[in-house]
Scaffold this active site. Structure first.
Site, PDB file in Angstrom:
ATOM      1  N   ASP A 130      48.247  31.040  62.498  1.00  0.00           N
ATOM      2  CA  ASP A 130      46.934  30.468  61.366  1.00  0.00           C
ATOM      3  C   ASP A 130      48.242  31.453  60.596  1.00  0.00           C
ATOM      4  O   ASP A 130      48.413  32.935  60.826  1.00  0.00           O
ATOM      5  CB  ASP A 130      45.940  31.193  62.194  1.00  0.00           C
ATOM      6  CG  ASP A 130      44.791  31.948  61.052  1.00  0.00           C
ATOM      7  OD1 ASP A 130      45.005  30.734  60.218  1.00  0.00           O
ATOM      8  OD2 ASP A 130      44.043  31.662  61.659  1.00  0.00           O
ATOM      9  N   ASP A 189      46.750  25.964  56.089  1.00  0.00           N
ATOM     10  CA  ASP A 189      47.153  27.372  56.706  1.00  0.00           C
ATOM     11  C   ASP A 189      47.130  27.559  58.257  1.00  0.00           C
ATOM     12  O   ASP A 189      47.665  28.667  58.820  1.00  0.00           O
ATOM     13  CB  ASP A 189      46.472  27.983  55.951  1.00  0.00           C
ATOM     14  CG  ASP A 189      44.773  28.418  56.327  1.00  0.00           C
ATOM     15  OD1 ASP A 189      44.430  27.714  56.395  1.00  0.00           O
ATOM     16  OD2 ASP A 189      44.572  29.333  56.211  1.00  0.00           O
ATOM     17  N   GLU A 190      47.079  26.588  59.031  1.00  0.00           N
ATOM     18  CA  GLU A 190      47.007  26.529  60.315  1.00  0.00           C
ATOM     19  C   GLU A 190      47.766  25.275  61.401  1.00  0.00           C
ATOM     20  O   GLU A 190      47.041  23.944  61.062  1.00  0.00           O
ATOM     21  CB  GLU A 190      45.257  27.486  61.704  1.00  0.00           C
ATOM     22  CG  GLU A 190      44.363  26.604  60.563  1.00  0.00           C
ATOM     23  CD  GLU A 190      42.845  26.979  61.976  1.00  0.00           C
ATOM     24  OE1 GLU A 190      43.286  27.839  62.339  1.00  0.00           O
ATOM     25  OE2 GLU A 190      42.055  27.328  60.822  1.00  0.00           O
TER      26      GLU A 190
END
Length: 349
Positions: free
Chosen positions: A11, A106-107
């Site tokens: 993350d 983003d993860e």
């Protein structure tokens, strides 16, 4: 004997804000936020850690954020910039394993069970991934390493920013017992309140309820809760999952009593949704949807045929759906429906 899995959840730290900070280093020592640039009606998308020290948070109305931090700098969102950084990061993931399940820009989850390099150590692999991301982008991310997706995601949040937390198979029982149930996958504010009303606040509390009781209270999800409370999660990392929709939603602590209050929430929901939509998703949009849950837990939704994600159309759907409501709104969700990609059409571009 079932083979133990080695799952990593990565993350990225305050991703939108960190990308902006990298592009403009002068922001590094200043409190700033991305999104919500309208000081009266805006909503913060994300902010850096300096702003968080003032109490500024994601999804906070800009007016409140400015009260908490009068010198807060507000930046417009720049999704082209964020997607470019995300593409580099995703390529790094695939350089370690093909078993990558992206969740948003983003993860992602990575299954490194069969990766032979780095002594087949998920911890060493996670360290290497973090370092490679930093080397190529200058950005930091946090990693959780665990035997399953549930625990890996929870672990990645423990030592932020730029953290790494490992839950070994032998540590699972001790790790989960003190976890708040709100940390469990699928437990939102409504489920949390329902559990709290029965005296359940931690996983250890949840372990005291029988499978039959949980199924009776939560239906099919009760079986998952029973397992999650014990640190059990059999969901696979799915690198080729076919998504039928991408959506976001938010449950609000203060009931939304007017149409204006509902419309004020659209910008932050829209930013959150666009951050989760990949290039492939954009090519396969066949409709958009808006849904409400009111204070009586009545659920309503509207869907419209569409080939693009259009904020104005979402606004009109919210207006239309609100006209059918008899009670204040507790939850708003927006999303897109996805269909098959027409390869012939794509080839024309």
């Amino acid at each position: 004997m079932t083979k133990l899995r080695k799952i990593i959840h990565i993350d990225m730290d305050y991703f939108f804000a960190q990308v902006e900070e990298k592009a403009n280093p002068s922001l590094k020592d200043k409190p700033f936020a991305v999104g919500g640039t309208n000081p009266k009606r805006g909503v913060i998308s994300t902010c850096n850690y300096i702003a968080r020290e003032y109490g500024v948070r994601s999804a906070m109305p800009t007016a409140i954020a400015m009260q908490k931090c009068p010198n807060l700098i507000l930046l417009n969102t720049d999704f082209a910039k964020y997607k470019a950084a995300s593409a580099v990061i995703r390529d790094i993931f695939y350089s370690f394993t093909d078993k990558v399940e992206p969740l948003s820009l983003d993860e992602a989850y990575l299954d490194v069970t069969d990766v032979k390099e780095y002594k087949n150590s998920a911890t060493l692999i996670a360290q290497a991934i973090k370092q490679e991301i930093f080397n190529k982008t200058g950005l930091t991310g946090s990693a959780g390493v665990a035997p399953n997706k549930l625990l890996a995601k929870i672990a990645s949040d423990i030592n932020k920013p730029n953290g790494l937390y490992v839950v070994t198979p032998k540590q699972v029982d001790s790790f989960v017992k003190d976890l708040p149930v709100k940390k469990l996958f699928g437990v939102g504010k409504v489920s949390q309140e329902k559990l709290k009303s029965t005296g359940v606040e931690t996983c250890l509390d949840l372990q005291q309820l029988s499978l039959a009781t949980l199924v009776d209270k939560f239906g099919k999800f009760g079986s998952s809760l029973y397992n999650y409370a014990r640190g059990i999660d059999n969901r696979e990392v799915n690198p080729v999952r076919i998504r039928k929709s991408v959506s976001v939603e938010n449950t609000y602590l203060e009931d939304l009593k007017t149409l204006g209050a509902c419309l004020e929430k659209l910008p932050s929901l829209y930013d959150k949704l666009t951050s989760r939509i990949t290039e492939e998703h954009y090519k396969s949009i066949i409709g958009i949807v808006v849904k409400f849950t009111d204070t009586k837990f009545n659920k309503t939704s509207l869907t419209r045929v569409a080939k693009i994600l259009d904020k104005e159309m979402l606004k009109n759907l919210i207006i239309e759906l609100h006209q059918k409501q008899n009670h204040p709104i507790r939850l708003i969700g927006i999303g897109v429906k996805l269909g098959e990609i027409d390869d012939k059409q794509i080839d024309l571009f």
